[in-house]
Design a protein around this motif. Structure first.
Motif, PDB file in Angstrom:
ATOM      1  N   GLU A 183      39.768  81.625  57.256  1.00 12.86           N
ATOM      2  CA  GLU A 183      40.763  82.829  57.122  1.00 12.86           C
ATOM      3  C   GLU A 183      41.272  83.293  58.245  1.00 12.86           C
ATOM      4  O   GLU A 183      42.438  83.654  58.009  1.00 12.86           O
ATOM      5  CB  GLU A 183      39.665  83.694  56.259  1.00 12.86           C
ATOM      6  N   ARG A 184      40.644  83.456  59.282  1.00 16.37           N
ATOM      7  CA  ARG A 184      41.024  83.846  60.599  1.00 16.37           C
ATOM      8  C   ARG A 184      42.033  82.835  61.135  1.00 16.37           C
ATOM      9  O   ARG A 184      42.889  83.307  61.778  1.00 16.37           O
ATOM     10  CB  ARG A 184      39.654  84.072  61.765  1.00 16.37           C
ATOM     11  N   LEU A 185      41.630  81.890  61.102  1.00 16.01           N
ATOM     12  CA  LEU A 185      42.719  80.672  61.616  1.00 16.01           C
ATOM     13  C   LEU A 185      43.958  80.831  60.845  1.00 16.01           C
ATOM     14  O   LEU A 185      45.148  80.568  61.694  1.00 16.01           O
ATOM     15  CB  LEU A 185      42.022  79.309  61.395  1.00 16.01           C
ATOM     16  N   ALA A 186      43.908  80.973  59.555  1.00 13.36           N
ATOM     17  CA  ALA A 186      45.203  81.053  58.770  1.00 13.36           C
ATOM     18  C   ALA A 186      45.842  82.306  59.266  1.00 13.36           C
ATOM     19  O   ALA A 186      47.174  82.192  59.123  1.00 13.36           O
ATOM     20  CB  ALA A 186      44.737  81.311  57.299  1.00 13.36           C
ATOM     21  N   ALA A 202      38.210  62.526  62.559  1.00 14.24           N
ATOM     22  CA  ALA A 202      37.457  61.947  61.390  1.00 14.24           C
ATOM     23  C   ALA A 202      36.206  61.604  61.804  1.00 14.24           C
ATOM     24  O   ALA A 202      35.366  61.108  60.914  1.00 14.24           O
ATOM     25  CB  ALA A 202      38.294  60.507  60.818  1.00 14.24           C
ATOM     26  N   GLY A 203      35.825  61.614  63.059  1.00 11.44           N
ATOM     27  CA  GLY A 203      34.481  61.248  63.389  1.00 11.44           C
ATOM     28  C   GLY A 203      33.533  62.090  63.395  1.00 11.44           C
ATOM     29  O   GLY A 203      32.019  61.785  63.454  1.00 11.44           O
ATOM     30  N   TYR A 204      33.548  63.453  62.736  1.00 13.96           N
ATOM     31  CA  TYR A 204      32.612  64.464  62.315  1.00 13.96           C
ATOM     32  C   TYR A 204      32.970  64.863  60.936  1.00 13.96           C
ATOM     33  O   TYR A 204      33.981  65.347  60.668  1.00 13.96           O
ATOM     34  CB  TYR A 204      32.590  65.406  63.359  1.00 13.96           C
ATOM     35  N   PRO A 205      31.903  64.474  59.922  1.00 11.07           N
ATOM     36  CA  PRO A 205      31.901  64.750  58.411  1.00 11.07           C
ATOM     37  C   PRO A 205      32.578  66.288  58.193  1.00 11.07           C
ATOM     38  O   PRO A 205      33.331  66.355  57.270  1.00 11.07           O
ATOM     39  CB  PRO A 205      30.663  64.479  58.093  1.00 11.07           C
ATOM     40  N   LYS A 206      32.044  67.321  58.792  1.00 16.02           N
ATOM     41  CA  LYS A 206      32.208  68.587  58.495  1.00 16.02           C
ATOM     42  C   LYS A 206      33.912  68.895  58.871  1.00 16.02           C
ATOM     43  O   LYS A 206      34.308  69.915  58.373  1.00 16.02           O
ATOM     44  CB  LYS A 206      31.234  69.800  58.999  1.00 16.02           C
ATOM     45  N   ASN A 207      34.572  67.915  59.534  1.00 18.62           N
ATOM     46  CA  ASN A 207      35.941  68.525  59.803  1.00 18.62           C
ATOM     47  C   ASN A 207      36.886  68.420  58.883  1.00 18.62           C
ATOM     48  O   ASN A 207      37.951  69.250  58.506  1.00 18.62           O
ATOM     49  CB  ASN A 207      36.265  67.463  61.092  1.00 18.62           C
ATOM     50  N   VAL A 208      36.805  67.251  57.755  1.00 15.31           N
ATOM     51  CA  VAL A 208      37.312  67.322  56.621  1.00 15.31           C
ATOM     52  C   VAL A 208      37.184  68.421  55.789  1.00 15.31           C
ATOM     53  O   VAL A 208      38.069  68.798  55.019  1.00 15.31           O
ATOM     54  CB  VAL A 208      37.256  65.772  55.963  1.00 15.31           C
ATOM     55  N   VAL A 209      35.942  68.982  55.531  1.00 12.08           N
ATOM     56  CA  VAL A 209      35.829  69.816  54.590  1.00 12.08           C
ATOM     57  C   VAL A 209      36.306  71.172  55.300  1.00 12.08           C
ATOM     58  O   VAL A 209      36.975  71.971  54.286  1.00 12.08           O
ATOM     59  CB  VAL A 209      33.917  70.124  54.747  1.00 12.08           C
ATOM     60  N   LEU A 214      40.763  75.078  55.171  1.00 16.91           N
ATOM     61  CA  LEU A 214      41.790  75.707  55.668  1.00 16.91           C
ATOM     62  C   LEU A 214      43.343  75.765  54.944  1.00 16.91           C
ATOM     63  O   LEU A 214      44.078  76.429  54.683  1.00 16.91           O
ATOM     64  CB  LEU A 214      42.029  75.207  56.992  1.00 16.91           C
ATOM     65  N   GLU A 215      43.270  74.386  54.359  1.00 12.16           N
ATOM     66  CA  GLU A 215      44.549  74.170  53.590  1.00 12.16           C
ATOM     67  C   GLU A 215      44.667  74.964  52.464  1.00 12.16           C
ATOM     68  O   GLU A 215      45.736  75.550  52.243  1.00 12.16           O
ATOM     69  CB  GLU A 215      44.282  72.640  53.012  1.00 12.16           C
ATOM     70  N   ARG A 216      43.444  75.196  51.762  1.00  9.08           N
ATOM     71  CA  ARG A 216      43.571  76.339  50.542  1.00  9.08           C
ATOM     72  C   ARG A 216      43.822  77.699  50.920  1.00  9.08           C
ATOM     73  O   ARG A 216      44.688  78.567  50.435  1.00  9.08           O
ATOM     74  CB  ARG A 216      42.088  76.396  49.845  1.00  9.08           C
ATOM     75  N   LYS A 217      43.476  78.113  52.311  1.00 10.19           N
ATOM     76  CA  LYS A 217      43.799  79.448  52.593  1.00 10.19           C
ATOM     77  C   LYS A 217      45.136  79.555  53.258  1.00 10.19           C
ATOM     78  O   LYS A 217      45.938  80.616  52.936  1.00 10.19           O
ATOM     79  CB  LYS A 217      42.853  79.673  54.115  1.00 10.19           C
ATOM     80  N   LEU A 218      45.689  78.662  53.649  1.00 14.55           N
ATOM     81  CA  LEU A 218      47.066  78.653  54.177  1.00 14.55           C
ATOM     82  C   LEU A 218      47.824  78.506  52.827  1.00 14.55           C
ATOM     83  O   LEU A 218      49.265  79.172  52.843  1.00 14.55           O
ATOM     84  CB  LEU A 218      47.655  77.112  54.788  1.00 14.55           C
ATOM     85  N   GLN A 219      47.662  77.795  51.633  1.00 10.25           N
ATOM     86  CA  GLN A 219      48.379  77.906  50.481  1.00 10.25           C
ATOM     87  C   GLN A 219      48.184  79.359  49.923  1.00 10.25           C
ATOM     88  O   GLN A 219      49.517  79.814  49.386  1.00 10.25           O
ATOM     89  CB  GLN A 219      47.659  77.038  49.471  1.00 10.25           C
ATOM     90  N   LYS A 234      60.145  74.223  62.191  1.00 15.37           N
ATOM     91  CA  LYS A 234      58.707  74.456  61.685  1.00 15.37           C
ATOM     92  C   LYS A 234      58.218  73.386  60.843  1.00 15.37           C
ATOM     93  O   LYS A 234      56.718  73.301  60.635  1.00 15.37           O
ATOM     94  CB  LYS A 234      58.613  75.770  60.949  1.00 15.37           C
ATOM     95  N   LEU A 235      59.019  72.711  60.275  1.00 15.10           N
ATOM     96  CA  LEU A 235      58.491  71.503  59.247  1.00 15.10           C
ATOM     97  C   LEU A 235      57.708  70.393  60.280  1.00 15.10           C
ATOM     98  O   LEU A 235      56.822  69.529  59.601  1.00 15.10           O
ATOM     99  CB  LEU A 235      59.751  70.995  58.370  1.00 15.10           C
ATOM    100  N   ARG A 236      57.789  70.580  61.354  1.00 13.91           N
ATOM    101  CA  ARG A 236      57.394  69.494  62.144  1.00 13.91           C
ATOM    102  C   ARG A 236      55.963  69.923  62.675  1.00 13.91           C
ATOM    103  O   ARG A 236      55.313  69.186  63.687  1.00 13.91           O
ATOM    104  CB  ARG A 236      58.281  69.042  63.327  1.00 13.91           C
ATOM    105  N   SER A 237      55.467  71.357  62.504  1.00 11.03           N
ATOM    106  CA  SER A 237      54.447  71.721  63.375  1.00 11.03           C
ATOM    107  C   SER A 237      53.366  71.091  62.709  1.00 11.03           C
ATOM    108  O   SER A 237      53.104  70.891  61.671  1.00 11.03           O
ATOM    109  CB  SER A 237      54.492  73.359  62.951  1.00 11.03           C
ATOM    110  N   GLN A 238      52.145  71.064  63.600  1.00 10.39           N
ATOM    111  CA  GLN A 238      50.991  70.359  63.231  1.00 10.39           C
ATOM    112  C   GLN A 238      49.736  71.279  63.719  1.00 10.39           C
ATOM    113  O   GLN A 238      49.832  71.929  64.862  1.00 10.39           O
ATOM    114  CB  GLN A 238      50.880  69.096  63.840  1.00 10.39           C
ATOM    115  N   LEU A 239      48.783  71.478  62.890  1.00  8.93           N
ATOM    116  CA  LEU A 239      47.419  72.040  63.161  1.00  8.93           C
ATOM    117  C   LEU A 239      46.187  71.023  63.300  1.00  8.93           C
ATOM    118  O   LEU A 239      46.159  70.116  62.307  1.00  8.93           O
ATOM    119  CB  LEU A 239      47.066  72.964  62.395  1.00  8.93           C
ATOM    120  N   ILE A 240      45.667  70.636  64.548  1.00 10.99           N
ATOM    121  CA  ILE A 240      44.660  69.560  64.705  1.00 10.99           C
ATOM    122  C   ILE A 240      43.295  70.169  65.000  1.00 10.99           C
ATOM    123  O   ILE A 240      43.081  71.112  65.853  1.00 10.99           O
ATOM    124  CB  ILE A 240      45.213  68.659  66.031  1.00 10.99           C
TER     125      ILE A 240
END
Length: 587
Positions: A183-186, A202-209, A214-219, A234-240
């Motif tokens: 929520e805060r990052l969104a 991808a090296g840490y399992p909780k990252n995908v969770v 975050l994807e749901r919050k941004l939506q 803005k279409l080229r922006s990424q969050l890593i």
């Protein structure tokens, strides 16, 4: 170039304070000025506002007093009130108590939520006793701390525990924490008007969770603001998304730039540095980007600071027609004490002289330690030769009980373990024993395994799989600053569209190629460059578990090297080496 501090300050001033200003011409002479309002903040709102606004600026906008939402307050029925709060249970209950009070607390209520407010809470507000007095009810989507122009923090140091400690893997509690941080990052993205593609290590399992959360919050934010993320740039922006295990070297190695050294080696708390004034009293100085001289020096190597501070001092003397041939720090300190008429103007310069002298004194004690750290971190010596016998280098450090502290020894032991990619259990015990590390501190080292590092040989942890960039053509300016944080490689790979898609998969759709290529390094000279173009696509970096000052510096360096993208970096909190070790101990 976007300044998070400027953007957030404008949001508070324009949308909240000026947006609620009264134009009431029917002023009752017996009442307080109706243009004055009361500002009421919960804990999170207080933290957020103090990071970008000062009391003078708030007062200028018609705020007569600032009050704590959680404390009992005196009613002001002739004044309107502006509430800024998180839509959490404690804050909502305090707000509802005011709105349902038997007495009239305020003439009108302007309510601003820092995050998306649940619909059921809106429904409850529609049923309160003083609902007709609610003039504003709005979400401002601003629940982060703008620490610097390109740095944001989520104020969540406790994230280390729930994210990395397997014993706290309660699914319900973990999910709630992930949702809170998402929520805060969104709100960072919403404030910047960005709807970025999400990538994660991808090296840490909780990252995908966390990426999915975050994807749901941004939506949700996109649904309420369709313009968010619109536009070809803005279409080229990424969050890593990065977990702290992607680089455990940077948090422990001594960084020799000014800001990092101050926070590592000097007694600085909450960006406040304490100095002794002429009369022997202590004086607190806030290290803040509002001071241009501090801003220009903070990411400068200490060797350059020791040259620049005297130069700045001499410029000041020349501007006052005072001539001096003094060039060393100690002489300058004595001269400042003899010029009380200029004390106000010399306060920050005096602070910098004091800090530079203190940093230089501290550095002289640890110079050998810094050399050993750089060799272990880079795996080569200052001549570029592969390390053959690192144990012979660390022994003089861990066996020295006069100069080096327990934390110093833990730092070099960690670097040795990372260099070896794990050691035998017996070797680890001998290292800790010879260094005389107390038993309650052993967990600092062993808990590295929770971040995916191999502490004991053969543990099978993935460690850092991010390939390092070849920077041989960039040269080395300072032998004791050869280590380059891994995050700089990640940023540049992302800009080049060369960030490995297996190590950093996209949460949803693949971006088009950026077409950008990173130029030659401008390390330690970036701060002298002019301003950069605005409205560029963003690379937003988020580190779960703390970001270092060296990593923040790297973001500014990358921004100075190119005009195609803007890097924004953030984390749950900022970590100094000692803070990182303490966080490890608490896991």
């Amino acid at each position: 170039m976007t300044s998070l501090k400027t953007v957030t300050k404008q949001l508070i001033i324009n949308d909240v304070l000026r947006g609620t200003a009264s134009n009431n011409d029917n002023k009752n002479s017996n009442d307080l000025n109706p243009d004055w309002r009361v500002l009421i903040l919960d804990k999170q709102a207080t933290t957020v506002l103090t990071s970008c606004c000062n009391m003078q600026g708030i007062t200028t906008e018609g705020i007569s007093m600032v009050e704590d939402l959680y404390k009992k307050r005196q009613p002001f029925p002739s004044l309107e009130a502006v509430y800024i709060l998180q839509p959490i249970e404690k804050s909502l209950n305090c707000l509802l108590a005011d709105l349902n009070s038997d007495q009239t607390m305020y003439k009108a209520f302007h309510i601003f939520f820092l995050e998306i407010c649940p619909m059921e809470s809106f429904d409850t507000l529609c049923e309160v006793k003083h609902k007709r007095r609610i003039k504003t009810l709005k979400e401002i989507n601003f629940s982060f701390i703008p620490a610097e122009s390109n740095v944001y923090l989520l104020d969540a140091e406790e994230s280390m525990k729930f994210y990395y400690n397997p014993q706290q893997n309660d699914d319900g509690k973990t999910l709630m924490e992930l949702q809170r941080l998402a929520e805060r990052l969104a709100t960072v993205c919403a404030t910047l008007g960005e709807f970025p593609s999400i990538r994660y290590r991808a090296g840490y399992p909780k990252n995908v969770v966390f990426a999915k959360t975050l994807e749901r919050k941004l939506q949700e934010y996109k649904t309420s603001d369709q313009a968010m993320g619109e536009g070809p740039e803005k279409l080229r922006s990424q969050l890593i998304i990065l977990d702290r295990g992607f680089d455990c070297v940077s948090p422990v190695v001594h960084e020799l730039t000014f800001q990092a050294m101050i926070h590592d080696l000097l007694p600085v708390k909450d960006n406040i540095y304490t100095i002794q004034s002429q009369n022997g009293r202590t004086k607190e100085i806030l290290l803040d980007d509002n001071d241009e001289s501090w801003k220009s020096l903070k990411n400068t190597h200490i060797a350059e600071v020791m040259q620049k501070v005297p130069e700045e001092y001499k410029k000041f003397l020349e501007s006052k027609n005072i001539h001096s041939n003094k060039t060393n720090i100690k002489d300058l300190q004595l001269m400042i004490k003899k010029m009380p008429q200029y004390q106000k103007q010399l306060t920050m310069l005096d602070t910098q002289i004091n800090m530079a002298a203190d940093c230089n004194s501290a550095f002289k004690k640890i110079e050998k330690l810094c050399e050993v750290e750089q060799d272990l971190a880079t795996t080569v010596d200052s001549d570029g030769e592969k390390l053959r016998d690192p144990m012979s280098q660390i022994n003089p450090i861990i066996l020295d009980f006069d100069v080096f502290t327990e934390y110093d020894k833990l730092r070099v032991i960690i670097l040795y373990i990372l260099f070896k990619n794990g050691v035998a259990q017996s070797s680890l015990q001998k290292l800790l024993q010879h260094a005389n590390v107390s038993s309650d501190m052993h967990s600092i080292v062993t808990n590295l395994s929770l971040l995916g590092q191999n502490v004991i040989s053969g543990e099978g942890n993935s460690g850092n799989q991010i390939p390092r960039k070849n920077r041989e053509n960039e040269g080395v300016r300072y032998k004791l600053s050869r280590w380059i944080p891994v995050i700089k490689d990640v940023m540049e790979y992302a800009l080049e569209d060369n960030l490995d898609k297996r190590l950093f998969p996209f949460q949803l759709n693949r971006l088009s190629e950026t077409g950008y290529r990173v130029p030659t390094s401008t390390r330690y000279g970036w701060h002298n460059q002019g301003s950069l173009p605005r409205n560029r696509p963003k690379i937003i970096i988020f580190v779960m578990g703390g970001v270092t000052y060296s990593e923040i510096r790297s973001a500014y360096e990358v921004n100075s090297q190119q005009n195609d993208y803007e890097v924004i970096i953030g984390s749950t909190h900022i970590i100094t080496p000692q803070r990182f070790l303490e966080n490890l101990k608490e896991l």
